[in-house]
Design an enzyme around this catalytic site. Structure first.
Site, PDB file in Angstrom:
ATOM      1  N   CYS A 139     -12.665  10.161   9.486  1.00 37.19           N
ATOM      2  CA  CYS A 139     -12.432   9.952  10.960  1.00 37.19           C
ATOM      3  C   CYS A 139     -10.938   9.566  11.217  1.00 37.19           C
ATOM      4  CB  CYS A 139     -13.454   8.925  11.707  1.00 37.19           C
ATOM      5  SG  CYS A 139     -13.513   7.457  10.588  1.00 37.19           S
ATOM      6  N   HIS A 218     -11.278   3.380  16.727  1.00 35.08           N
ATOM      7  CA  HIS A 218     -10.116   3.161  15.950  1.00 35.08           C
ATOM      8  C   HIS A 218      -9.008   3.469  16.863  1.00 35.08           C
ATOM      9  CE1 HIS A 218     -12.399   3.284  12.177  1.00 35.08           C
ATOM     10  NE2 HIS A 218     -12.562   4.640  12.446  1.00 35.08           N
TER      11      HIS A 218
END
Length: 338
Positions: A139, A218
C-alpha cells in the site's frame, strides 16, 4: 471470462473479490477461508467457500457454512489465484500454484523474488504482460509510485526523500499496536525504498517509516529533486491526468485523515474505500527543481485497482490505458478535486 480464485479473504482479499466481481472480463470462482467466522458467513452468501485442506472442513460444517472443497479443488477451476494470505504464506503456497499450472498474484508483504515482476499499473504495467507470477507492491509503495510517476514523466526525478507516517494496524485488527506510542523503523532506508525501485527502475530514493497509533490511513511527506524546474501549477497539472490521484483542500474542511475517510464515505463506495491517493493541495510547494507535498494513503484499498489491472496484464486482455480505464469506471474512480 478469466476465472479468479481468492486465497485469503482478509483486508485485501475481500476487496479484490468485490472488485473482480465488478468486471466484465473476469469472475470469482471461489475464496479460501481458514475460520468459520462472521466474515465467512457473510461471504458464503455470495461466493463459494473453500478451505486450505480437509482438516478445516469440520469446523465449517459445525458452523453451518457450506464448503465446496479445498484449495487444491479450487485450483482445478481457477485460471489465476490472487494470494492475499498473511505475509510469507504466498511463498509457501507458490509450489502448489506451479504444480496446478495456475497463475498467481502475490501482495506486497511477500518478497519481490516470489514473482517474475512487481507491479504498479501506472509505472510498469507492461512488465506484467503475459507473466505467470506477479507481485502487487504494498500500500505504501503503491502510494509513492502513483504520485511520483507523473512527476517522473513531466519533470524527471533525481532523488526522492519520503517520510512515511504509518497507521498502526487495520481497523478490524485489535491484536496489534502501538496504542500509546510512536514507533520508528530504525532501518534507514526502510524497506519501501528498495520496493519502489522494483516498479520505477533504479530511482534514487530514501525512505523513513514511523508507526503511529491510528488505524485510518498512512501519511507521506515527500520531497523530490527533479531534472527540470517545476511550478505548483505544473505539478498539479501533471497529477490531473491521473484519476487515481485526488486533490483535497484544507479550506473545504479536509484537515486530517479523518475528514478524508469521511469524504470516502460520502462517495458511497463499497466499505467506504478510497482507492485514490489524496494529496493536500495546500502542501504542494515547487521551487526550482524541488517539489514537496503531503499525501494520504488508504492502506486497505489503494492496491485494489492494481490487482485487477495485473490480472488483465497477465492474460494480455487489454493494454495499459484500456485496463486502467475499465477498472476505474467499474470502481467509480473519476478525477476529483475537493
Amino acid at each position: 471470462m478469466i476465472r479468479v480464485g481468492i486465497n485469503g479473504y482478509g483486508t485485501i482479499g475481500r476487496r479484490v473479490a468485490n472488485a473482480v466481481s465488478s468486471q466484465d472480463d473476469m469472475i470469482v470462482v471461489g475464496i479460501v477461508k481458514t475460520k468459520p467466522d462472521y466474515i465467512s458467513e457473510v461471504a458464503s452468501r455470495r461466493f463459494k467457500i473453500f478451505v486450505p485442506d480437509s482438516s478445516y472442513m469440520k469446523a465449517f460444517q459445525d458452523a453451518g457454512i457450506k464448503v465446496e472443497g479445498t484449495l487444491d479443488n479450487l485450483l482445478d477451476d481457477a485460471e489465476i489465484i490472487v494470494d492475499a494470505t498473511p505475509e510469507g504464506m504466498g511463498e509457501k503456497n507458490k509450489p502448489l500454484y506451479i504444480k496446478k499450472k495456475a497463475k498467481a498474484i502475490f501482495e506486497g508483504g511477500e518478497e519481490p523474488d516470489v514473482a517474475e515482476t512487481s507491479f504498479n499499473a501506472y509505472s510498469n504495467y507492461n512488465d506484467a504482460i503475459g507473466k505467470s507470477y506477479v507481485r502487487v507492491v504494498s500500500c505504501n509503495t503503491t502510494g509513492l509510485a502513483r504520485t511520483l510517476y507523473p512527476i517522473q514523466q513531466a519533470f524527471g526525478v533525481k532523488h526522492v526523500e519520503a517520510t512515511l507516517i504509518r497507521r498502526a494496524t487495520d481497523q478490524n485488527d485489535s491484536s496489534k499496536g502501538p496504542i500509546n506510542a510512536v514507533e520508528p523503523s530504525l532501518k534507514i532506508p526502510s524497506h519501501h525504498a528498495p520496493d519502489l525501485k522494483t516498479v520505477m527502475g533504479n530511482i534514487d530514493v530514501n525512505t523513513v517509516a514511523i508507526k503511529v497509533p491510528t488505524t485510518l490511513m498512512h501519511v507521506h511527506v515527500v520531497q523530490v529533486d527533479t531534472e527540470k524546474n517545476a511550478s505548483n501549477d505544473g505539478v498539479l497539472e501533471a497529477w490531473n491526468n491521473y484519476r487515481r490521484i485526488i486533490h483535497v483542500k484544507k479550506d473545504d474542511g479536509i484537515k486530517s485523515t479523518a475528514q478524508i475517510m469521511d469524504l470516502a464515505r460520502e462517495f458511497g463506495r463499497d466499505r467506504s474505500d478510497l482507492y485514490e491517493i489524496a494529496i493536500w493541495e495546500g502542501s504542494v510547494s515547487a521551487k526550482a527543481n524541488r517539489i514537496s507535498y503531503i499525501q494520504a494513503v488508504h492502506q486497505e484499498s489503494d492496491v485494489i485497482p492494481e490487482n485487477v489491472d495485473a490480472i488483465r496484464a497477465m492474460f494480455n486482455l487489454a493494454d495499459k490505458e484500456k485496463s486502467i480505464e475499465k477498472t476505474d469506471k467499474s470502481l467509480g474512480i473519476e478525477k476529483r478535486v475537493y
